[in-house]
Design a protein around this motif. Structure first.
Motif, short mmCIF file in Angstrom:
data_model
loop_
_atom_site.label_atom_id
_atom_site.label_comp_id
_atom_site.label_asym_id
_atom_site.label_seq_id
_atom_site.Cartn_x
_atom_site.Cartn_y
_atom_site.Cartn_z
N GLU A 109 0.80 -1.33 -0.04
CA GLU A 109 -0.04 0.01 -0.07
C GLU A 109 0.87 1.39 0.11
O GLU A 109 0.22 2.27 -0.54
N ALA A 110 1.92 1.11 0.61
CA ALA A 110 2.89 2.13 0.64
C ALA A 110 3.35 2.67 -0.73
O ALA A 110 3.68 3.72 -1.20
N HIS A 111 3.64 1.51 -1.43
CA HIS A 111 4.12 1.81 -2.98
C HIS A 111 3.01 2.29 -3.88
O HIS A 111 3.28 3.02 -4.62
N ILE A 112 1.86 1.84 -3.63
CA ILE A 112 0.88 2.46 -4.27
C ILE A 112 0.54 3.83 -3.93
O ILE A 112 0.29 4.73 -4.80
N LEU A 113 0.41 4.33 -2.71
CA LEU A 113 0.12 5.81 -2.20
C LEU A 113 1.31 6.55 -2.68
O LEU A 113 1.15 7.85 -2.80
N GLY A 114 2.57 6.19 -2.77
CA GLY A 114 3.69 6.81 -3.53
C GLY A 114 3.75 6.99 -4.79
O GLY A 114 4.45 7.62 -5.40
N SER A 115 2.73 6.24 -5.66
CA SER A 115 2.73 6.29 -7.17
C SER A 115 2.60 7.84 -7.45
O SER A 115 1.62 8.46 -7.06
N GLU A 116 3.26 8.44 -8.41
CA GLU A 116 3.12 9.86 -8.90
C GLU A 116 1.87 9.96 -9.95
O GLU A 116 1.36 10.81 -10.44
N GLY A 117 1.93 8.57 -10.75
CA GLY A 117 1.05 8.50 -11.86
C GLY A 117 -0.27 8.29 -11.71
O GLY A 117 -1.18 8.16 -12.56
N GLY A 122 -7.85 7.04 -7.62
CA GLY A 122 -6.96 5.88 -8.20
C GLY A 122 -6.27 5.04 -7.30
O GLY A 122 -6.42 3.86 -7.37
N LYS A 123 -5.50 5.71 -6.30
CA LYS A 123 -4.77 4.96 -5.52
C LYS A 123 -5.60 4.26 -4.44
O LYS A 123 -5.43 3.31 -4.03
#
Length: 221
Positions: A109-117, A122-123
């Motif tokens: 979840e941390a990787h998803i919330l850190g996505s810039e795109g 969407g997150k």
């Protein structure tokens, strides 16, 4: 000595050629048998689609008041430098079903919330589906259409609060492009979502308690 040839006189009777008579052929044309007309489609009742939000029900300002969680606690504030965000409401969901593997959920979840795109909506959608697939990974491989349908039907209230119908439809189209579900299955999932929202929300759009929810009417969604 010169010989003169006699001049032939034209015939007194002119022979006229007549065209041969065209044979008469009787054609028996059998008209093609047309299929019966399709049955008339039932009238669509637009009244059933009232209050089906396309955007998330939760709107800023976020965390303006304490939010109850599934574990019986409350979310009072956010420690993010930029202030509370929409995906802070993911803390409403309980992590108890994941047991000792909750750290994997939190890390993914941390990787998803850190996505810039990705947008915040969407997150939330990716994070919700990631949590569901973590508990139903085998079903996602065996029958992805059923897994996705169960996800939307079981967690429709989280999708309604944090995602909305617009992003849900886009998310289902991605599954359809990946050949995980068909167009018809995606449409059926949307109809089920509409029925769940209509049965489980009040007139002001808020989610009703489970004991106050009505029976979903899929036919009129």
């Amino acid at each position: 000595m010169t010989t003169t040839l006699p001049t032939l006189a034209p015939p007194s009777t002119i022979i006229k050629r007549q065209a041969s008579p065209t044979p008469i052929v009787e054609l028996h044309v059998t008209p093609p048998s047309l299929p019966p007309p399709p049955a008339p489609r039932p009238a669509i009742s637009h009244g059933h689609r009232i209050n089906i939000r396309t955007d998330p029900f939760i709107q800023p300002p976020y965390l303006a008041e304490p939010v109850p969680t599934e574990d019986g606690g409350f979310i009072y504030y956010s420690c993010r430098p930029g202030g509370p965000r929409l995906y802070d409401y993911l803390m409403v969901l309980s992590l108890k079903p994941y047991g000792l593997m909750r750290w994997q959920v939190e890390e993914a979840e941390a990787h998803i919330l850190g996505s810039e795109g990705l947008s915040d909506v969407g997150k939330c959608m990716h994070a919700l589906h990631n949590r569901w697939v973590f508990l139903h990974e085998l079903l996602m491989y065996v029958d992805p259409a059923k897994c996705i349908a169960d996800f939307v039907h079981s967690w429709w209230h989280h999708i309604y609060n944090m995602v909305g119908l617009k992003v849900l439809t886009h998310y289902l189209s991605e599954f359809q492009h990946a050949k995980l579900i068909t167009v018809r299955q995606a449409a059926d999932i949307c109809f089920q979502y509409r029925a769940d929202v209509k049965a489980g929300t009040a007139e002001d759009g808020s989610v009703l308690a489970p004991d106050r929810a009505r029976q979903p009417d899929v036919a009129g969604a």
